[in-house]
Design a protein around this motif. Sequence first.
Motif, PDB file in Angstrom:
ATOM      1  N   UNK A 188     -11.851 -18.360  -8.144  1.00  0.00           N
ATOM      2  CA  UNK A 188     -12.512 -19.291  -7.237  1.00  0.00           C
ATOM      3  C   UNK A 188     -12.080 -19.087  -5.807  1.00  0.00           C
ATOM      4  N   UNK A 189     -11.628 -20.173  -5.173  1.00  0.00           N
ATOM      5  CA  UNK A 189     -11.147 -20.093  -3.800  1.00  0.00           C
ATOM      6  C   UNK A 189      -9.644 -19.865  -3.715  1.00  0.00           C
ATOM      7  N   UNK A 190      -9.009 -19.613  -4.840  1.00  0.00           N
ATOM      8  CA  UNK A 190      -7.546 -19.491  -4.803  1.00  0.00           C
ATOM      9  C   UNK A 190      -7.079 -18.134  -4.316  1.00  0.00           C
ATOM     10  N   UNK A 191      -7.944 -17.134  -4.374  1.00  0.00           N
ATOM     11  CA  UNK A 191      -7.526 -15.798  -3.965  1.00  0.00           C
ATOM     12  C   UNK A 191      -6.581 -15.129  -4.936  1.00  0.00           C
ATOM     13  N   UNK A 192      -6.512 -15.640  -6.155  1.00  0.00           N
ATOM     14  CA  UNK A 192      -5.590 -15.085  -7.157  1.00  0.00           C
ATOM     15  C   UNK A 192      -5.983 -13.661  -7.496  1.00  0.00           C
ATOM     16  N   UNK A 193      -5.000 -12.768  -7.587  1.00  0.00           N
ATOM     17  CA  UNK A 193      -5.249 -11.362  -7.890  1.00  0.00           C
ATOM     18  C   UNK A 193      -4.467 -10.929  -9.120  1.00  0.00           C
ATOM     19  N   UNK A 194      -5.004  -9.907  -9.792  1.00  0.00           N
ATOM     20  CA  UNK A 194      -4.281  -9.207 -10.850  1.00  0.00           C
ATOM     21  C   UNK A 194      -3.989  -7.810 -10.338  1.00  0.00           C
ATOM     22  N   UNK A 195      -2.734  -7.405 -10.401  1.00  0.00           N
ATOM     23  CA  UNK A 195      -2.321  -6.110  -9.882  1.00  0.00           C
ATOM     24  C   UNK A 195      -2.107  -5.111 -11.014  1.00  0.00           C
ATOM     25  N   UNK A 196      -2.360  -3.845 -10.686  1.00  0.00           N
ATOM     26  CA  UNK A 196      -2.039  -2.785 -11.618  1.00  0.00           C
ATOM     27  C   UNK A 196      -0.542  -2.524 -11.654  1.00  0.00           C
ATOM     28  N   UNK A 197      -0.165  -1.541 -12.453  1.00  0.00           N
ATOM     29  CA  UNK A 197       1.253  -1.256 -12.678  1.00  0.00           C
ATOM     30  C   UNK A 197       1.923  -0.602 -11.473  1.00  0.00           C
ATOM     31  N   UNK A 198       1.109  -0.075 -10.582  1.00  0.00           N
ATOM     32  CA  UNK A 198       1.652   0.570  -9.404  1.00  0.00           C
ATOM     33  C   UNK A 198       1.827   2.069  -9.597  1.00  0.00           C
ATOM     34  N   UNK A 199       1.678   2.820  -8.507  1.00  0.00           N
ATOM     35  CA  UNK A 199       1.936   4.265  -8.487  1.00  0.00           C
ATOM     36  C   UNK A 199       2.901   4.548  -7.353  1.00  0.00           C
ATOM     37  N   UNK A 200       4.005   5.183  -7.702  1.00  0.00           N
ATOM     38  CA  UNK A 200       4.968   5.581  -6.683  1.00  0.00           C
ATOM     39  C   UNK A 200       4.595   6.971  -6.188  1.00  0.00           C
ATOM     40  N   UNK A 201       4.335   7.082  -4.911  1.00  0.00           N
ATOM     41  CA  UNK A 201       4.006   8.371  -4.299  1.00  0.00           C
ATOM     42  C   UNK A 201       5.212   8.850  -3.504  1.00  0.00           C
ATOM     43  N   UNK A 202       5.636  10.058  -3.810  1.00  0.00           N
ATOM     44  CA  UNK A 202       6.723  10.689  -3.058  1.00  0.00           C
ATOM     45  C   UNK A 202       6.152  11.932  -2.397  1.00  0.00           C
ATOM     46  N   UNK A 203       6.222  11.975  -1.069  1.00  0.00           N
ATOM     47  CA  UNK A 203       5.726  13.135  -0.330  1.00  0.00           C
ATOM     48  C   UNK A 203       6.917  13.920   0.192  1.00  0.00           C
ATOM     49  N   UNK A 204       6.974  15.183  -0.192  1.00  0.00           N
ATOM     50  CA  UNK A 204       8.085  16.035   0.235  1.00  0.00           C
ATOM     51  C   UNK A 204       7.713  16.725   1.538  1.00  0.00           C
ATOM     52  N   UNK A 205       8.651  16.703   2.510  1.00  0.00           N
ATOM     53  CA  UNK A 205       8.338  17.323   3.810  1.00  0.00           C
ATOM     54  C   UNK A 205       8.260  18.842   3.705  1.00  0.00           C
TER      55      UNK A 205
END
Lengths: 115, 116
Positions: free
Chosen positions: B99-116
């Motif tokens: 509704x108007x609550x703005x409630x979200x469901x999030x995924x598990x997340x992805x950790x991105x590591x960028x090597x220089x």
Amino acid sequence: DVKVTQSSRYLVKRTGEKVFLECVQDMDHENMFWYRQDPGLGLRLIYFSYDVKMKEKGDIPEGYSVSREKKERFSLILESASTNQTSMYLCASTEGSGGPYNEQFFGPGTRLTVL
Amino acid sequence: AQSVSQHNHHVILSEAASLELGCNYSYGGTVNLFWYVQYPGQHLQLLLKYFSGDPLVKGIKGFEAEFIKSKFSFNLRKPSVQWSDTAEYFCAVPGAGSGNTGKLIFGQGTTLQVKP
């Protein structure tokens, strides 16, 4: 800019203690949220509040309670801390109108360790 | 029930490589989709969002995401990553009865590591 602040960045408590985590937002947002963040599990909603004194359970409310006596402040309470509540706790807020269209603004998080 | 799944949990890339992070959702209502990012030591913040219209959405820092309805996907892309893109990325959809609550469901997340 919206600012969401949390009372502590790091907290260490003992099993069985009652723990209070405080969150304050300065943008007059109606909705406030408490999440816990664990590796591989993402963010999971504990409780949210859509108005003063109003609250609803999220996906993992067991062992937690909340309090919202003032619009800007949303407190998370661990009635009797346990080791499985060791986690990063994130607070967020968003405007009441517009529902899902609104961005959630997050605090810096509180890393709680229960020994 | 609403849900969101991120395929990749940990991605390691070299600078200048192209990035695509997967996100699949299950959602019964009007589709609203979000990507949030958490840089090391910083707050979680909105990267981009889709509500309607052009399925290709552009966000901050050169990121974009494409909503493909037939595949229930909203993958995040960047043609050339930088070391500063090292972060954790979360896909999100509105929660049930938000509704108007703005409630979200999030995924598990992805950790991105960028090597220089």
